[in-house]
Scaffold this motif. Structure first.
Motif, PDB file in Angstrom:
ATOM      1  N   UNK A   1       0.862  -1.196   0.078  1.00 27.68           N
ATOM      2  CA  UNK A   1      -0.053   0.149   0.040  1.00 27.68           C
ATOM      3  C   UNK A   1       0.718   1.253  -0.116  1.00 27.68           C
ATOM      4  N   UNK A   2       0.227   2.336  -0.163  1.00 28.43           N
ATOM      5  CA  UNK A   2       0.919   3.561  -0.141  1.00 28.43           C
ATOM      6  C   UNK A   2       0.657   4.225   1.112  1.00 28.43           C
ATOM      7  N   UNK A   3       1.533   4.493   2.055  1.00 22.66           N
ATOM      8  CA  UNK A   3       0.984   5.323   3.510  1.00 22.66           C
ATOM      9  C   UNK A   3       1.740   6.548   3.638  1.00 22.66           C
ATOM     10  N   UNK A   4       1.347   7.368   4.550  1.00 21.90           N
ATOM     11  CA  UNK A   4       2.110   8.525   4.888  1.00 21.90           C
ATOM     12  C   UNK A   4       2.653   8.608   6.419  1.00 21.90           C
TER      13      UNK A   4
ATOM     14  N   UNK B   1      15.682   9.012   9.851  1.00 21.37           N
ATOM     15  CA  UNK B   1      15.200   8.874   8.519  1.00 21.37           C
ATOM     16  C   UNK B   1      13.781   9.292   8.125  1.00 21.37           C
ATOM     17  N   UNK B   2      12.933   8.946   9.022  1.00 20.71           N
ATOM     18  CA  UNK B   2      11.570   9.119   8.643  1.00 20.71           C
ATOM     19  C   UNK B   2      11.041  10.517   8.862  1.00 20.71           C
ATOM     20  N   UNK B   3      10.487  11.115   8.043  1.00 23.30           N
ATOM     21  CA  UNK B   3       9.955  12.807   7.956  1.00 23.30           C
ATOM     22  C   UNK B   3       8.433  12.823   8.137  1.00 23.30           C
ATOM     23  N   UNK B   4       7.965  13.529   8.870  1.00 23.60           N
ATOM     24  CA  UNK B   4       6.586  13.877   9.063  1.00 23.60           C
ATOM     25  C   UNK B   4       5.829  14.381   7.580  1.00 23.60           C
ATOM     26  N   UNK B   5       4.946  13.545   7.324  1.00 31.00           N
ATOM     27  CA  UNK B   5       4.496  13.867   5.971  1.00 31.00           C
ATOM     28  C   UNK B   5       5.095  13.194   4.751  1.00 31.00           C
ATOM     29  N   UNK B   6       5.832  12.228   5.079  1.00 35.10           N
ATOM     30  CA  UNK B   6       6.532  11.535   3.814  1.00 35.10           C
ATOM     31  C   UNK B   6       5.911  10.635   3.440  1.00 35.10           C
ATOM     32  N   UNK B   7       5.566  10.458   1.949  1.00 41.59           N
ATOM     33  CA  UNK B   7       4.896   9.517   1.494  1.00 41.59           C
ATOM     34  C   UNK B   7       5.864   7.998   1.335  1.00 41.59           C
ATOM     35  N   UNK B   8       5.357   6.887   1.736  1.00 43.43           N
ATOM     36  CA  UNK B   8       6.239   5.585   1.384  1.00 43.43           C
ATOM     37  C   UNK B   8       5.368   4.415   1.124  1.00 43.43           C
ATOM     38  N   UNK B   9       6.034   3.538   0.567  1.00 44.67           N
ATOM     39  CA  UNK B   9       5.257   2.104   0.069  1.00 44.67           C
ATOM     40  C   UNK B   9       5.234   1.341   1.355  1.00 44.67           C
ATOM     41  N   UNK B  10       4.683   0.649   1.810  1.00 42.75           N
ATOM     42  CA  UNK B  10       4.163  -0.096   2.972  1.00 42.75           C
ATOM     43  C   UNK B  10       3.950  -1.630   2.436  1.00 42.75           C
ATOM     44  N   UNK B  11       4.636  -2.536   2.675  1.00 48.04           N
ATOM     45  CA  UNK B  11       4.527  -3.910   2.651  1.00 48.04           C
ATOM     46  C   UNK B  11       3.823  -4.790   3.884  1.00 48.04           C
TER      47      UNK B  11
END
Length: 374
Positions: free
Chosen positions: A52-55, A277-287
């Motif tokens: 999925x695509x997560x934020x 490494x993770x930034x507030x508001x960033x879009x990532x792919x989530x498996x």
């Protein structure tokens, strides 16, 4: 003697005729066996995954505002820095508020004095009343004056407390630890409750990743969780450049209602972020994977054939090609996950399937190993 002379030429003619006869038709010959490459349909422990695509969202996010009005005397942080809870960020000119505290303190002292005087007057009035030298009306008047004086004392104490609170607000402090953003004001400006957001602080470790999923996807995730024996689901993140984030997340929240506009459900996982490494508001792919592996039959995706009836594969059965209809439950690398249609151990044809027909004789040998297949 004459008969033997006649038979010799006849034998020659019959022999020549036999040589000239055409061979048997091709249809009467057995078809040649086709050489094929096979791999076994194996049961392996896998974690079925959905992507999925997560934020990314900060666990804590604070918009810093001024709570009193005054001239901004100092900005005490560097934009983008990591700060600790309680650190002073801004300082508003304190002198007017210090004067207000002194004024409130003086009013309280005066109110206390009035209470002392009113209490003394009430005592004398009661003494006179007991000696029958005073009146009840005078005693009641003095009692009312004492109560009013005590009320004024309480108001003065509250005013002093308010003045001290306002003086404390001249130092705007960080309510949480985290990274601080850019400032919207600089020193010398007048700030107050109407000035809006001065800066923003977001916490860093851990972070949340929120994922909107459809009803169908949500039910599938719930099914994965139940099949895993109630074990939690793991969220593995991948950045936009394809790199994989090293720390997996654990799901800890499912929204209590369905979004009526999208018919979706919001799910959330908590993800460690020790390196920022993770930034507030960033879009990532989530498996999303189950923590407990499941035993599933795997076949190479290259063996799958599709027609109007669905997906099938050829297997070797008694030296011939046989069809097996499959129900596929997703992918695991180069392999397909078989939900039904195979029991495990069948020799699945992966090479030479182009010209195969059901029942055709085959000569099977192990196929070359597929890259990425264990």
């Amino acid at each position: 003697m004459r008969l033997s002379t006649f038979a010799a030429p006849l034998a020659v003619v019959l022999l020549a005729a036999a040589v000239a006869l055409p061979p048997h038709p091709a249809s009467a010959q057995e078809p040649a066996a086709t050489r094929v490459g096979t791999v076994p349909a194996e049961k392996q422990p896998i974690n079925p995954a959905q992507e999925f695509v997560g934020r990314i969202e900060a666990v804590e996010r604070v918009s810093v505002r001024a709570r009193i009005t005054g001239f901004l005397q100092e900005v005490l942080f560097k934009e983008g820095d990591s700060i600790k809870e309680g650190a002073v960020l801004y300082r508003i000119e304190p002198e007017p508020f210090q004067a207000a505290v002194q004024q409130a303190r003086g009013s309280l002292v005066r109110a206390k004095g009035v209470v002392v005087n009113a209490t003394g007057q009430l005592g004398r009035a009661e003494t006179l009343l007991n000696k029958q030298s005073g009146s009840i009306a005078d005693r009641d008047k003095r009692l009312a004056e004492e109560q009013m004086a005590k009320g004024d004392e309480l108001v003065a104490e509250a005013n002093l407390q308010t003045a001290n609170i306002n003086l404390g607000y001249t130092e705007i402090k960080a309510p949480i630890s985290g990274l601080i953003g850019r400032t919207s004001v600089t020193k010398g400006n007048v700030v107050g409750p109407d000035s809006g957001i001065l800066t923003t602080i977001v916490s860093q470790d851990p972070m949340y990743v929120t994922i909107p999923v459809s009803q169908r996807e949500f039910l599938q995730l719930e099914g994965d969780r139940r099949r895993a024996g109630g074990a939690g689901l793991t969220a593995n993140l991948r950045f936009s450049d394809g790199s994989v984030y090293e720390y997996p997340g654990v799901f800890n929240f499912v929204d209590v209602s369905v979004d009526r506009a999208t018919d979706g459900v919001l799910v959330r996982a908590s993800v460690p972020n020790p390196k920022g490494q993770l930034i507030d508001g960033q879009l990532v792919k989530v498996s999303i994977e189950a923590n407990k592996p499941e035993e599933k039959i795997l076949v190479p995706q290259s063996a799958l054939i599709a027609d109007q009836q669905g997906v099938y594969v050829f297997i070797v059965e008694d030296g011939k090609a046989a069809v097996r209809r499959l129900k596929i439950g997703g992918a695991s690398g180069p392999d397909a996950i078989v939900e039904s249609g195979l029991e495990g151990g069948e020799q699945v044809i992966v090479e030479g399937v182009e010209a195969l027909r059901p029942g055709a004789p085959v000569v099977a040998s192990p196929a070359a190993k597929t890259p990425g297949r264990s």
